[in-house]
Scaffold this active site. Structure first.
Site, PDB file in Angstrom:
ATOM      1  N   GLU A  44       0.765  -1.049  -0.045  1.00  0.00           N
ATOM      2  CA  GLU A  44      -0.181   0.138  -0.038  1.00  0.00           C
ATOM      3  C   GLU A  44       0.938   1.126   0.099  1.00  0.00           C
ATOM      4  O   GLU A  44       1.796   1.449   0.704  1.00  0.00           O
ATOM      5  CB  GLU A  44      -1.118   0.167   1.253  1.00  0.00           C
ATOM      6  CG  GLU A  44      -1.925   1.466   1.139  1.00  0.00           C
ATOM      7  CD  GLU A  44      -2.251   1.647   2.693  1.00  0.00           C
ATOM      8  OE1 GLU A  44      -2.451   0.753   3.548  1.00  0.00           O
ATOM      9  OE2 GLU A  44      -3.240   2.576   2.678  1.00  0.00           O
ATOM     10  N   ASP A 109      10.353   6.230  14.255  1.00  0.00           N
ATOM     11  CA  ASP A 109      10.178   7.543  13.997  1.00  0.00           C
ATOM     12  C   ASP A 109      10.875   8.545  15.303  1.00  0.00           C
ATOM     13  O   ASP A 109      10.042   8.271  16.257  1.00  0.00           O
ATOM     14  CB  ASP A 109       8.726   8.192  13.690  1.00  0.00           C
ATOM     15  CG  ASP A 109       8.717   9.497  13.520  1.00  0.00           C
ATOM     16  OD1 ASP A 109       7.311   9.775  13.113  1.00  0.00           O
ATOM     17  OD2 ASP A 109       9.473  10.166  13.563  1.00  0.00           O
ATOM     18  N   ASP A 111      11.195  12.086  16.582  1.00  0.00           N
ATOM     19  CA  ASP A 111      10.839  13.353  16.595  1.00  0.00           C
ATOM     20  C   ASP A 111      11.227  14.726  17.360  1.00  0.00           C
ATOM     21  O   ASP A 111      11.246  14.288  18.672  1.00  0.00           O
ATOM     22  CB  ASP A 111       9.301  13.474  16.311  1.00  0.00           C
ATOM     23  CG  ASP A 111       8.665  14.770  16.121  1.00  0.00           C
ATOM     24  OD1 ASP A 111       9.255  15.870  16.075  1.00  0.00           O
ATOM     25  OD2 ASP A 111       7.675  14.578  15.421  1.00  0.00           O
ATOM     26  N   ARG A 162      12.038  17.555   8.001  1.00  0.00           N
ATOM     27  CA  ARG A 162      11.966  18.569   9.086  1.00  0.00           C
ATOM     28  C   ARG A 162      12.877  18.509  10.254  1.00  0.00           C
ATOM     29  O   ARG A 162      13.818  18.957  10.629  1.00  0.00           O
ATOM     30  CB  ARG A 162      10.737  19.090   9.017  1.00  0.00           C
ATOM     31  CG  ARG A 162      10.534  20.478   9.717  1.00  0.00           C
ATOM     32  CD  ARG A 162       9.234  20.951   9.576  1.00  0.00           C
ATOM     33  NE  ARG A 162       8.081  20.425  10.075  1.00  0.00           N
ATOM     34  CZ  ARG A 162       6.772  20.943  10.266  1.00  0.00           C
ATOM     35  NH1 ARG A 162       6.877  22.193  10.237  1.00  0.00           N
ATOM     36  NH2 ARG A 162       5.896  20.189  10.801  1.00  0.00           N
ATOM     37  N   LEU A 312       4.258   5.244   6.960  1.00  0.00           N
ATOM     38  CA  LEU A 312       5.222   6.079   7.187  1.00  0.00           C
ATOM     39  C   LEU A 312       5.616   6.835   5.784  1.00  0.00           C
ATOM     40  O   LEU A 312       5.873   6.185   4.976  1.00  0.00           O
ATOM     41  CB  LEU A 312       6.372   5.385   7.799  1.00  0.00           C
ATOM     42  CG  LEU A 312       7.752   6.193   8.375  1.00  0.00           C
ATOM     43  CD1 LEU A 312       7.130   7.134   9.558  1.00  0.00           C
ATOM     44  CD2 LEU A 312       8.701   5.331   8.936  1.00  0.00           C
TER      45      LEU A 312
END
EC number: 2.7.7.102
Lengths: 415, 505
Positions: A44, A109, A111, A162, A312
């Protein structure tokens, strides 16, 4: 570097998807050698289009199909999901309950916003060179554990575009892991616990697992420069109070003279270490380690890692706000990685324009196919080195796969 | 299902040992021999008895220590299943253990509750057996069970001794002799590695012997759970097998003692004794029903069945029962004619005097707990299972149970040990430390209570009969259990075969 203007995205993306996106390598990755039938076709993807239109359950027949669709839809963002039991774009035709997510890479992940309570220089979406070290330490600590403790061989680290990094663990066996085991892995890698309402987030006891010991030794390499100089964690009253909140009140009186006598974080930390020791701590450094871990140890989002169907951001996707490309990070050069030198889509498009005009002036044959152009194009832009890192990762995957196939065929020959 | 004629296994000496090399097993392969129906049922009943005892011991004593350990051993010895290595002639014991386990899979795969109970008791049984397995036999057992646990000796050069000690032992535990360690793929040691309780290196967990049990039990639970789900899929075929159906139904509603259908003492109770007997000797479920009947002069169908059959079991005759119910219902302003028309037929029916003339047997605890949960306006069911804990507490207080006793009972209820909670109620109300029996039936509660209160005067007990209604007049209720089974056996003279199909894909 060209300044990035989000308004230009539609045009820039058109060029990016036509001339720069590394489709061949991308397909090589997700096809995993074509060993499992329909592995790519059952994967997907989700696209975020202009005006925040979000479409899920995209799937493609092959590399050329992927290219055509991406060029047609010009997605602002691309996410990668799981490999399902059926083609995701036909999931509505499948009997209820039969459409299941089956495999996916193990992903992490990290962050920067999760560290807002311990960084002084920036907050929320901002990052700077002073706090980026947190990501460097995170990569080193997590990658060491994934490699040495869990034995994972194929780990791709990617800049998110970012304020963070992602990790994709792609080993064959890892893609099949259950949600329970994925959660267990995140748990193993977690030391900082508690949200905003919890002051002290790290608690150690005398039983120090080798994972903790090895993580501390990595943090040690960076602590002085990162925490004591750049972050200056003992530089002001405000920052000292934050540290004191992690130390039992009974010790506070003994620490006051240190703050009066010494004024740099470096000196204050040296002396604080000697005083801030738990009464029954036979080792003598538990409290010190707790503080270091709270300020430096990686913070993972368990929800990203545990779900097999979690989507993701894809490597080589563009970040719509910063324009930066999600590029792979060279593990050999982690310390030198600087997010501010990562190419933006506008800069590489600009570079491409400059090259093309030069080439047109030089070359006679102007009817070379787009394909050939593209295979040389990104190489000539700042994107080149990052694609090389990706190719190295793919070579390792290929090598492993060949090794596995050989082993299997050897076994079969054995009677 | 195949019907090929397979001969009974006649094995000699060494072949027997090869069949069952260990005193415990993972039950990976279903049995393939033939056995008679009698043995089939007996083995199953024995194992149910054992598992119930395991459950009881598990709530009464601390596992892994005395007296749990010796009591467990005694229970297993009672049914003559295997448990210990190096005993003489273990073949029969191991064989019985093996076959009985698989028979119970057929009975206990049928619902989530039954599966959970079965898995829990089998795990406790395995944990006990493993705990008494000699260290040198562990490796062989693991290998034969296809558990890919590689043992690493301390003497190997790459043995990460200090790392293992730092991970698996607390600082004051070091100094322990670490002889060997099991190298297990990390994903198989989830409960250990997630909390960083084990050393991980290159994808393997280095598990010391003390932690290996947790992993083995986890494996066992996973395998058994999958196997039961698989067996459940074969259930329609199982239930349509006429040899198996009555036996398996009997088992899973399993009650393996008396069924108290009638006591030879029918007629010894008079109606005016019931109120006092209720307070003294009725279990809480019946006490609750009686009170509701007296208060409301009415009970709904579920309550009438449960209480009515219980009264039959304590000795009420049909005439007494009709009088009892009619009196009470009339107090509720019911028209006597309406009672005769609507209710007396049902009472006569439950005594076997109407319709197909089935003499229904009083409900066992398990039946009351598992079937037909009470709704609004119902008073049947098991108070320990079906009552809200706050209400249960109040009820126990109204029965004048001490606060300490109440909290013990509530703890057992929290642990879903409903029958043990009722036993505790018995012990408190009769002022004994140990009720001396394993509660399975409300009428058993009554009989045992009367025995204590009347100083040992024995009520005559009827032999074992199947709880389901009698199938045909020709297979009459007989006083002798074994002759009943023998007649069943002779009319269905087939050996059990081909059952292993129910256990595999």
């Amino acid at each position: 570097m060209e300044a990035f203007d989000p308004a230009e995205l539609p045009e820039l993306l058109k060029l990016y998807y036509r001339r720069l996106f590394p489709y061949a390598q991308y397909y090589r990755w997700l096809n995993y050698g074509g060993v499992v039938k329909n592995y790519f076709q059952h994967r997907e993807f989700s696209f975020t289009l202009k005006d925040d239109i979000y479409i899920r359950y995209q799937s493609f027949n092959n590399q050329s199909d992927l290219e055509k669709e991406m060029q047609k839809m010009n997605p602002y963002k691309i996410d990668i999901g799981a490999v399902y039991s059926h083609r995701p774009n036909q999931h509505n035709t499948v009997k209820l309950g039969a459409f299941q997510a089956q495999e996916k890479e193990l992903v992490f992940d990290i962050d920067m916003t999760d560290y807002d309570d311990v960084r002084r220089c920036c907050s929320s979406a901002d990052i700077c060179s002073k706090c980026w070290t947190l990501m460097t330490m995170a990569i080193r600590i997590i990658d060491r554990a994934l490699k040495e403790d869990f034995g994972f061989k194929h780990r791709l680290w990617v800049y998110s575009g970012r304020r963070g990094v992602h990790c994709w663990v792609c080993d064959d066996s890892v893609r099949k892991l259950s949600s329970a085991v994925r959660s267990g892995i995140v748990e193993y890698l977690s030391l900082v616990k508690g949200g905003q309402d919890v002051k002290k987030k790290v608690h150690l006891n005398e039983k120090i697992h080798p994972f903790v010991r090895k993580s501390i030794s990595i943090i040690n390499k960076y602590f002085e420069e990162y925490a004591l100089v750049d972050q200056d964690i003992l530089g002001s009253k405000e920052s000292c109070d934050k540290i004191l909140a992690l130390i039992p009140e009974t010790m506070h009186d003994d620490l006051q003279p240190i703050f009066q006598k010494h004024h740099s974080s470096l000196q204050r930390w040296e002396h604080l270490k000697k005083v801030a020791i738990y009464p029954n701590d036979k080792l003598g450094y538990l409290l010190e380690w707790e503080i270091m871990l709270q300020y430096c140890f990686p913070r993972l989002d368990i929800n990203v890692s545990k779900g097999i169907n979690h989507l993701l951001k894809s490597p080589f996707s563009v970040h719509p706000k910063t324009g930066r490309i999600s590029v792979p990070i060279d593990l050999q050069k982690v310390d030198q990685f600087d997010p501010f030198t990562v190419p933006t889509i506008s800069s590489i498009c600009h570079e491409l324009d400059a090259i093309s005009t030069n080439e047109e002036e030089k070359e006679e044959n102007k009817t070379e196919s787009d394909n050939k152009h593209r295979t040389r194009d990104y190489k000539k832009t700042s994107l080149g080195p990052y694609v090389k890192v990706f190719e190295k990762f793919l070579e390792n995957l290929d090598k492993s796969r060949k090794g596995e196939l050989l082993k299997k065929s050897d076994l079969q020959k054995d009677f | 299902m195949e019907f090929s004629k397979r001969r009974k296994l006649n094995l000699a000496g060494d072949q027997k040992n090869a069949c069952y090399p260990h005193s415990l097993q993972f039950y990976l392969q279903p049995p393939t021999e033939n056995i008679s129906l009698i043995e089939f049922e007996n083995l199953a009943i024995d194992r149910v008895k054992l598992l119930k005892a395991v459950e009881n011991l598990g709530v009464s004593y601390v596992k892994g220590h005395e007296p749990y350990q010796s009591k467990m051993e005694a229970e297993i010895r009672k049914v003559k299943f295997s448990y210990r290595e190096n005993l003489e002639d273990e073949y029969e014991a191991r064989r019985k253990d093996h076959i009985s386990h698989f028979i119970l899979r057929l009975a206990y795969c049928q619902s989530e509750d039954l599966r959970r109970w079965f898995i829990q008791q089998e795990m406790d049984l395995l944990r006990f057996r493993f705990s008494i397995l000699p260290k040198d036999k562990i490796q062989d057992f693991l290998k034969d069970s296809h558990l890919h646990f590689e043992a690493i000796s301390k003497d190997e050069k790459t043995f990460p001794e200090s790392d293992i000690k730092a991970s698996s032992f607390s600082p004051n535990e070091t100094g322990l002799e670490l002889e060997s360690v099991y190298k297990i793929p990390f994903a198989d040691a989830l409960d250990l590695f997630r909390g960083r309780k084990v050393y991980l290196q290159d994808g393997f967990a280095y598990v010391p012997p003390k932690d290996i049990v947790a992993i083995i039990l986890n494996e066992f639970r996973t395998k058994l759970s999958k196997a039961l789900a698989l067996t459940a899929r074969s259930l329609p075929a199982v239930q349509s097998d006429e040899r198996l159906q009555p036996l398996l139904n009997h088992l899973s509603h399993s009650y393996t003692g008396q069924d108290y259908s009638t006591l030879g003492s029918a007629g010894k109770i008079s109606l005016d004794q019931i109120d006092s007997l209720c307070t003294k000797s009725f279990p809480p479920c019946m006490r609750q029903l009686h009170k509701a009947l007296r208060d409301n002069h009415h009970l709904r169908h579920g309550g009438r069945m449960q209480y009515g059959l219980f009264l039959k079991g304590i000795g009420l005759t049909l005439e007494q029962a009709l009088q009892f119910w009619k009196q009470e219902f009339i107090r509720g302003k019911m028209d006597p004619d309406k009672f005769d028309k609507g209710y007396s037929y049902n009472i006569r029916h439950s005594f076997g005097k109407e319709g197909k003339r089935t003499d229904y047997t009083p409900f066992s605890c398990l039946k009351i707990i598992l079937n037909n949960p009470p709704g609004q306006g119902d008073y049947h069911g098991c108070p320990f299972r079906h009552s809200d804990p706050e209400l249960l507490k109040q009820k126990l207080q109204s029965y004048k149970i001490s606060p300490g006793g109440i909290s013990q009972i509530l703890d057992l209820v929290k642990g879903t040990h409903y029958q043990v909670a009722c036993q505790k109620y018995f012990e408190i109300t009769h002022n004994v430390d140990d009720c001396g029996f394993s509660l399975n039936h409300p009428n058993q509660f009554f009989v045992e209570s009367q025995r204590i209160l009347n100083g040992g005067k024995d009520m005559k007990k009827e032999p074992i009969q199947p709880e389901t209604p009698q199938p045909k007049p020709s297979v009459q209720k007989t006083k002798d259990a074994s002759s009943a089974l023998a007649s069943l056996n002779s009319s269905l003279k087939m050996d059990m075969e081909g059952l292993e199909d129910y256990f595999s894909d």
